[in-house]
Design a protein around this motif. Structure first.
Motif, mmCIF file in Angstrom:
data_model
loop_
_atom_site.group_PDB
_atom_site.id
_atom_site.type_symbol
_atom_site.label_atom_id
_atom_site.label_comp_id
_atom_site.label_asym_id
_atom_site.label_seq_id
_atom_site.Cartn_x
_atom_site.Cartn_y
_atom_site.Cartn_z
ATOM 1 N N LYS A 94 59.812 22.938 68.820
ATOM 2 C CA LYS A 94 60.991 23.471 68.017
ATOM 3 C C LYS A 94 60.973 24.765 67.912
ATOM 4 O O LYS A 94 61.349 25.206 66.775
ATOM 5 N N ALA A 95 60.606 25.710 68.715
ATOM 6 C CA ALA A 95 60.748 26.972 68.482
ATOM 7 C C ALA A 95 61.859 27.650 69.081
ATOM 8 O O ALA A 95 62.059 28.700 68.968
ATOM 9 N N ASP A 96 62.868 26.839 69.454
ATOM 10 C CA ASP A 96 64.147 27.520 70.123
ATOM 11 C C ASP A 96 64.923 28.769 69.053
ATOM 12 O O ASP A 96 65.004 29.730 69.795
ATOM 13 N N ALA A 97 65.180 28.101 68.262
ATOM 14 C CA ALA A 97 65.695 29.556 67.101
ATOM 15 C C ALA A 97 64.825 30.620 66.834
ATOM 16 O O ALA A 97 65.471 31.550 66.956
ATOM 17 N N GLN A 98 63.529 30.370 66.532
ATOM 18 C CA GLN A 98 62.868 31.271 66.313
ATOM 19 C C GLN A 98 62.608 32.211 67.495
ATOM 20 O O GLN A 98 62.517 33.305 67.271
ATOM 21 N N ALA A 99 62.334 31.688 68.613
ATOM 22 C CA ALA A 99 61.994 32.447 69.839
ATOM 23 C C ALA A 99 63.391 33.186 70.021
ATOM 24 O O ALA A 99 63.079 34.414 70.375
ATOM 25 N N ALA A 100 64.640 32.605 69.949
ATOM 26 C CA ALA A 100 65.631 33.394 70.154
ATOM 27 C C ALA A 100 65.972 34.482 69.448
ATOM 28 O O ALA A 100 66.669 35.485 69.712
ATOM 29 N N ALA A 101 65.558 34.310 68.214
ATOM 30 C CA ALA A 101 65.731 35.491 67.103
ATOM 31 C C ALA A 101 64.819 36.518 67.226
ATOM 32 O O ALA A 101 64.877 37.478 66.546
ATOM 33 N N LEU A 102 63.851 36.447 67.982
ATOM 34 C CA LEU A 102 62.891 37.324 68.077
ATOM 35 C C LEU A 102 63.269 38.834 68.583
ATOM 36 O O LEU A 102 64.135 38.938 69.632
ATOM 37 N N LYS A 103 63.123 40.026 67.766
ATOM 38 C CA LYS A 103 63.427 41.201 68.221
ATOM 39 C C LYS A 103 62.117 41.880 68.748
ATOM 40 O O LYS A 103 60.930 41.544 68.562
ATOM 41 N N PRO A 104 62.298 43.036 69.548
ATOM 42 C CA PRO A 104 61.115 43.821 70.220
ATOM 43 C C PRO A 104 60.249 44.058 69.110
ATOM 44 O O PRO A 104 60.398 44.336 67.834
ATOM 45 N N GLY A 105 59.010 43.959 69.309
ATOM 46 C CA GLY A 105 57.843 44.265 68.103
ATOM 47 C C GLY A 105 57.359 42.948 67.436
ATOM 48 O O GLY A 105 56.538 42.896 66.718
ATOM 49 N N GLU A 106 58.180 41.677 67.739
ATOM 50 C CA GLU A 106 58.045 40.698 66.593
ATOM 51 C C GLU A 106 56.941 39.810 67.301
ATOM 52 O O GLU A 106 56.992 39.695 68.386
ATOM 53 N N VAL A 107 56.534 38.970 66.462
ATOM 54 C CA VAL A 107 55.503 38.081 67.175
ATOM 55 C C VAL A 107 55.507 36.651 66.468
ATOM 56 O O VAL A 107 55.578 36.557 65.420
ATOM 57 N N LEU A 108 55.651 35.564 67.463
ATOM 58 C CA LEU A 108 55.807 34.384 67.014
ATOM 59 C C LEU A 108 54.578 33.514 67.412
ATOM 60 O O LEU A 108 54.215 33.528 68.780
ATOM 61 N N LEU A 109 53.947 32.835 66.841
ATOM 62 C CA LEU A 109 52.654 32.028 67.159
ATOM 63 C C LEU A 109 53.152 30.352 66.996
ATOM 64 O O LEU A 109 53.558 29.971 66.090
ATOM 65 N N LEU A 110 52.878 29.894 68.129
ATOM 66 C CA LEU A 110 53.371 28.251 68.385
ATOM 67 C C LEU A 110 52.190 27.459 67.918
ATOM 68 O O LEU A 110 50.780 27.801 68.062
ATOM 69 N N GLU A 111 52.324 26.396 67.162
ATOM 70 C CA GLU A 111 51.363 25.474 66.889
ATOM 71 C C GLU A 111 50.600 25.060 67.894
ATOM 72 O O GLU A 111 50.993 24.987 69.171
ATOM 73 N N ASN A 112 49.281 24.475 67.681
ATOM 74 C CA ASN A 112 48.258 23.886 68.704
ATOM 75 C C ASN A 112 49.075 23.112 69.799
ATOM 76 O O ASN A 112 49.706 22.090 69.255
#
Ligand code: AMP
Length: 416
Positions: A94-112
């Motif tokens: 369920k990371a669609d929105a968070q991934a789409a909003a990522l800007k250069p330099g930002e980091v998203l970690l997905l759950e296990n």
């Protein structure tokens, strides 16, 4: 070939498979952060080059979602080491929105990833009395669902990096299957590059003499490697519990030593094959024998083929180590996998620790030395030599399969 040094990450989202499968204590504190530290150079490189990161990993062996196996426990350490804040997505699907909003330099970690059976593609929760047909149906079902799982992960990013050597021998969703969604935008991270280069230095066109030193408990678990390496090495040193199957095959008396009676013919075949290939085989002929499998047992030195009843071989004796040293110091390339004694018991770790010291010396003399496998890596680390050998492999099972000559799915998926 495309790699993270020549790829243009500017404005791109990179989904990176790392190995954050680190040990945690009862308070969820990380007890060894080696794997996280190993992944940092790759992660930093993407950020430095103007990309953003979607990091994915597994942790432990969950059977489904479980707090104990949540990657949220390790965020603090990744942030410290990476020097960047992490966003976290509690459900990797369920990371669609968070991934789409990522800007250069930002980091998203997905759950296990392994909260989903689809990651490994193996059915879960099958009844013990499930019939073969039921198992087959369950497998087909999870394989079908896996397609959507892979597609979803791939949809978050513009490019894919595999930097998880520890799972490269598994054809999982995140380690191999996802690569097909990035035919022109897939690459290895620095950990993978380093591992591949180190092993290829040994298996490719090594400087000779090339010597493999193999230890551990069982011939049966090392047979694939022994057979493959017999076609490549000049010398092979065999130590550890494997020695006694060979000693028995030679007609020796081995007392209570570890022995695989069903591998005796194989041991004979290996010795014959070594002769045919002109590979010099060395065994720990002189061993430390103990009168119990106990660190405080009485010990004596004897030949591996002359162990009295009631005694068992537990370590390579100094006389054997001297012979090994002679061979190793003349070698230009050395591969070491597996302890030459019962390394967990300090009194029987001396042979293994001595080998660690010899590898350090050989490296100083200019040899290329590659160390892999839990106990051998622990030995060089404990002795403080981890940075005094040429390369310490991080992937146990993956390295073993690579050494057997098997093309690892995680490597193949990037290369093809
Ligand atoms: P492996 O997992 O096959 O690399 O084997 C590692 C194990 O081999 C370690 O747990 C060692 O204690 C064990 N081992 C090494 N030498 C001996 C020996 N002489 N007798 C019994 N176990 C041994």
């Amino acid at each position: 070939m495309q790699n993270i040094s020549n790829y243009d990450f500017a404005g791109k989202k990179a989904i990176v498979r790392v190995d954050f499968n680190v040990p945690l204590d009862g308070d969820f504190k990380i007890t060894d952060d080696t794997r996280i530290r190993a992944a940092i150079p790759t992660l930093k490189k993407v950020l430095e080059k103007g990309g953003s990161l979607i990091i994915m990993s597994h942790l432990g062996r969950p059977k489904g979602p479980a707090d104990k196996f949540s990657l949220k426990h390790i965020i603090y350490r990744v942030e410290e080491l990476l020097g960047a804040k992490l966003q976290f997505c509690e459900d990797c699907m369920k990371a669609d929105a968070q991934a789409a909003a990522l800007k250069p330099g930002e980091v998203l970690l997905l759950e296990n990833l392994r909260f989903y059976a689809e990651e490994e593609g193996k059915p879960r929760g099958l009844a013990e009395d499930a019939t073969d047909e039921m198992k087959k149906a369950a497998k087909a079902e999870v394989k079908e669902k896996q397609k959507d799982f892979v597609k979803k992960l791939a949809s978050y990013a513009d490019c894919y990096i595999n930097d998880a050597f520890g799972t490269a021998h598994r054809a999982h969703a995140s380690t191999a299957l996802i690569a097909k969604y990035f035919p022109n935008d897939k690459m290895f991270g620095y950990v993978m590059e380093g591992e591949i280069k180190a092993i290829d230095t040994v298996l490719g066109s090594p400087e000779r003499p090339l010597t493999a030193i193999l230890g551990g408990s069982k011939v049966s678990s090392k047979i694939g490697i022994i057979e493959h390496l017999l076609g490549l090495v000049d010398n092979m040193i065999i130590g550890g519990g494997m020695v006694y199957t060979f000693a028995k095959a030679k007609g020796g008396k081995i007392g209570n030593s570890l022995c695989e009676d069903d591998q005796i013919q194989l041991a004979l075949d290996i010795m014959k094959k070594a002769e045919e290939k002109c590979v010099k085989l060395y065994f720990s002929d002189e061993v430390v024998a103990a009168d119990a499998f106990d660190n405080n047992a009485n010990t004596m030195l004897c030949r591996a083929t002359e162990i009295p009843d009631g005694w068992e071989g537990v370590d390579a004796a100094p006389a054997s180590v001297e012979i090994f040293k002679d061979v190793l110091m003349k070698s230009k390339t050395i591969l070491w996998n597996g302890p030459v004694g019962v390394f967990e018991m300090p009194n029987f770790a001396k042979g293994t620790n001595a080998i660690a010291g010899i590898l350090k010396e050989a490296t100083e003399k200019g040899a290329f030395t590659l160390v892999g496998g839990g106990d051998s890596v622990a030995a060089v680390t404990q002795m403080g030599y981890a940075d005094k050998v040429s390369y310490v492999s991080t992937g146990g099972g993956a390295m073993l399969e690579y050494l057997e000559g098997i093309e690892l799915p995680g490597i193949k998926a990037i290369r093809e």
